[in-house]
Design a protein around this motif. Sequence first.
Motif, PDB file in Angstrom:
ATOM      1  N   SER A 305       0.817  -1.211   0.034  1.00 19.42           N
ATOM      2  CA  SER A 305       0.036   0.080   0.049  1.00 19.42           C
ATOM      3  C   SER A 305       0.876   1.200   0.042  1.00 19.42           C
ATOM      4  O   SER A 305       0.502   2.264  -0.605  1.00 19.42           O
ATOM      5  N   ILE A 306       1.940   1.221   0.729  1.00 16.10           N
ATOM      6  CA  ILE A 306       2.789   2.319   0.929  1.00 16.10           C
ATOM      7  C   ILE A 306       3.903   2.577  -0.155  1.00 16.10           C
ATOM      8  O   ILE A 306       4.427   3.332  -0.486  1.00 16.10           O
ATOM      9  N   LEU A 307       4.305   1.368  -0.508  1.00 25.05           N
ATOM     10  CA  LEU A 307       5.577   1.325  -1.700  1.00 25.05           C
ATOM     11  C   LEU A 307       5.389   1.513  -3.234  1.00 25.05           C
ATOM     12  O   LEU A 307       5.742   2.269  -3.916  1.00 25.05           O
ATOM     13  N   LEU A 357       8.516   2.349  10.374  1.00 25.14           N
ATOM     14  CA  LEU A 357       8.922   3.019   9.175  1.00 25.14           C
ATOM     15  C   LEU A 357       8.687   4.342   9.047  1.00 25.14           C
ATOM     16  O   LEU A 357       8.997   5.273   8.177  1.00 25.14           O
ATOM     17  N   SER A 358       8.138   5.140  10.245  1.00 27.68           N
ATOM     18  CA  SER A 358       7.917   6.409  10.388  1.00 27.68           C
ATOM     19  C   SER A 358       8.756   7.285  10.491  1.00 27.68           C
ATOM     20  O   SER A 358       8.693   8.378   9.753  1.00 27.68           O
ATOM     21  N   GLY A 359      10.220   7.111  10.635  1.00 31.66           N
ATOM     22  CA  GLY A 359      11.254   8.009  10.516  1.00 31.66           C
ATOM     23  C   GLY A 359      11.675   7.995   9.301  1.00 31.66           C
ATOM     24  O   GLY A 359      12.381   8.932   8.980  1.00 31.66           O
ATOM     25  N   VAL A 360      11.402   6.956   8.322  1.00 32.37           N
ATOM     26  CA  VAL A 360      12.098   7.237   6.760  1.00 32.37           C
ATOM     27  C   VAL A 360      11.125   7.163   5.837  1.00 32.37           C
ATOM     28  O   VAL A 360      11.237   7.667   4.713  1.00 32.37           O
ATOM     29  N   LEU A 361       9.763   6.854   6.339  1.00 32.27           N
ATOM     30  CA  LEU A 361       8.637   7.234   5.048  1.00 32.27           C
ATOM     31  C   LEU A 361       7.629   8.074   5.961  1.00 32.27           C
ATOM     32  O   LEU A 361       6.336   7.417   6.027  1.00 32.27           O
ATOM     33  N   GLU A 363       5.863  10.450   5.192  1.00 35.28           N
ATOM     34  CA  GLU A 363       4.627  10.920   4.396  1.00 35.28           C
ATOM     35  C   GLU A 363       3.792   9.951   4.031  1.00 35.28           C
ATOM     36  O   GLU A 363       2.821  10.152   3.188  1.00 35.28           O
ATOM     37  N   ARG A 364       4.245   8.857   3.970  1.00 36.10           N
ATOM     38  CA  ARG A 364       3.044   7.444   3.334  1.00 36.10           C
ATOM     39  C   ARG A 364       2.564   6.515   4.510  1.00 36.10           C
ATOM     40  O   ARG A 364       1.443   6.207   4.159  1.00 36.10           O
ATOM     41  N   ILE A 365       3.183   6.875   5.629  1.00 34.70           N
ATOM     42  CA  ILE A 365       2.425   6.076   6.657  1.00 34.70           C
ATOM     43  C   ILE A 365       1.108   6.646   7.168  1.00 34.70           C
ATOM     44  O   ILE A 365       0.907   7.881   7.128  1.00 34.70           O
TER      45      ILE A 365
END
Length: 561
Positions: A305-307, A357-361, A363-365
Motif C-alpha cells: 500500500s505504501i511502496l 517506518l515512520s522515521g524514513v517514510l 509522508e506515506r504511513i
Amino acid sequence: MTSTTTPTSAIGQEFDPVSLEIMWSRLISIADEMWTTVLRTAVSTIIGAAQDFGCELLDERGNSLAHSYRSMPVFNLVMPQSTRKMIEIFPVETMRPGDMFATNDPWMCAGHLDDIAVITPIFRDGRVVAFANTIAHTSSIGGALDGTRVRDLHEEGLFIPPLRLYDQGRPNETAFAFIRANVRQPEMVLTDIESQVTANELAAQRVLAFMDEYRLDSLAQLATVVQERAETAMRNAIDAIPNGRYEAEEWMEGVNGPIPLRTAITVDGNSLHVDYAGSAPQTIAGGISCAFIYTRAHTVYPLKSILTPRIPSNEGCFRPILIDAPERSILNALPPASVNSRTKTGWHLHTLIFRALSGVLPERIQAGNGLMYSDRAYARDADGTPYHASIIAGGGRGAGHGVDGMTRNCYPSSASAVAAEIIENRIPVLIEEDTLIADSGGRGRWRGSPGQRVTIRRRPGHDLPVSIFIHPDRLRFPAPGLLGGESGQKTIVMLNGENLAPDGGLATGEVVLSTDEDRFTSLVAGGGGYGPPEERDPAAVQQDIEYGYVTEQGWRKSSGS
C-alpha cells in the motif's frame, strides 16, 4: 500490436507496452467479473452485503496474475499459496476438466475455518493453462458461537481438508453432505459456495475467450512479463528507502491480559526483511493466534500500500519481501491453536509496520486505526428456524500526512458495513442508533476519524432471546497517534448502560437481549491523530466543529486532561 483485436503470438515473443497494458487490464476485468458474480449470487450478509470475499486469476504454476480491485486484500495475498499447495496435493497431471477443489485449512487458506477456498483449473486443449480461485467468508462453519471461549481449533467448526469438490463436473456429494450436517444454516452456506463455483466457471469461459482472441497457447509468457514488471517496481521502491534496521513494538489485548507484538524491518538494497522475533507465544485458546500464511498477508499488504500503491498487484510485487516469525509464536501458530479471531492480532500488524517506518517514510504511513468491529447476531423462531446476520462497524481510521482519517472505514479489511435495513430483514433486531462520536478521533495536525456509536435492541413481537456474539478490539489500547498526534478513544461495550469490560477484559463474548427493553451499545474506537495538534489549520478545526466531528471544548482540551 496496438489494439485488442490484433493477434499476439504466445511463447518466445515480447509484448509491446501498449498491448501488455491492455492485456493485463483485460485479465483484471475478468477477475472483476468474477467478483460481481459472487456479489450477485451469494445470499449471506457477510458475503452478499459486507463483501468479505476475493477473486483471483493465476497462471498454470499457481502464481498470481490478476485480482479484482474490490477483492478482500488478505484473500488475494493467500490465494497463490493456497493454489500452489493444492497443486502439490493434486498434481496437475491428475486434474481433469470439470474438477474443482476446496479447503478451509487455516494454514493453507486464509487463516481461519470460516474462509473457504474454491479452486478451479482452467483447461485448454487438454492441459491446464490457468487457475481461478475464490475465497469467501462463510456465514457459518459450525463450532462454538462464542469465539472468546474456544479452547482449541477443534471447537471452532468443521475442518474441510483439501478435496475435490467437483470430480469432472460431478459434485462430491459426500463433501456437501458433511458441510450440510455441520453448519447452522446449510442452505445459506451451500448457496454461497455455489456462488464461488459459478464465478470460477465464468472465469474459465472468459480466460479461454481471451486466449482465443490473442491466439495464445499459454499464459506463461504474459505471466512472466507482468510479474517481472511488478517485481521491478517494488524493488525500485525499496531501493529508495535508506538501508537500515527499523524496529517497533505494539501492545494488544490477549486472552489473559496484554501481549506484545514486535518487529524489526531490515532494508538492504532492493530487498526488505520483516522479522517478528520477540512477539508473544501462541495461545491455544481464545482464537487470537495467527497461522503464518495470514501473518504474511497482513505484512505484505500494508507494505504494498505504501511502496507501490499504483501498480496492479500480482505475484511479482511480493518477491522482494521476506518475512520471518518464530514457530509457535502468536504470528506463526501451529495446530491445534485456535485461530478463528486471528484478526484481533493480524489487524495490528500494519500499525506496527507503519510505526517502524515512520522515521524514513513519514509522508506515506498513517496513525493507528480504530479497527473494524464485527458482531454476529443469532436468533431462532419458536419452531427452531435459525436466523443469522453479521453487523459491522468500521470504526475511525487514523490520519496520514496531509489527510484526516476516513470515517466508518474498515482498513486493513476492505469489508463494507452492512445496511441496517438488511440486518433488520435477516434477524429480529432493530438498529436503534448508528452515529459518529464527537471527540473520539485523536487530535493532530491531521485529525483521526471519529468512531461510531451503535445501539441494537430486539424487535418488538419476537418473544425469544437474541444473542449477539462479540469480540471487540481496542478495549485496553486506543489507536495510537503518530509523530505528535494523539490517540483515539478506546472501544466501550455496554448492556443497558453497564460497561461489560470496565477493566478491558470480557468475561464472555455473548450478549443476550432477553426483553424488548434491553439495549446493547458499542462505542467503536476512533482513529489516531498525525502530527502536533497545535499545528492544525484553525479553519479545519472550525469545519470539524460544524460537522460534529469534534466539539469546541473537546478540541481545546489539553492532551492530559
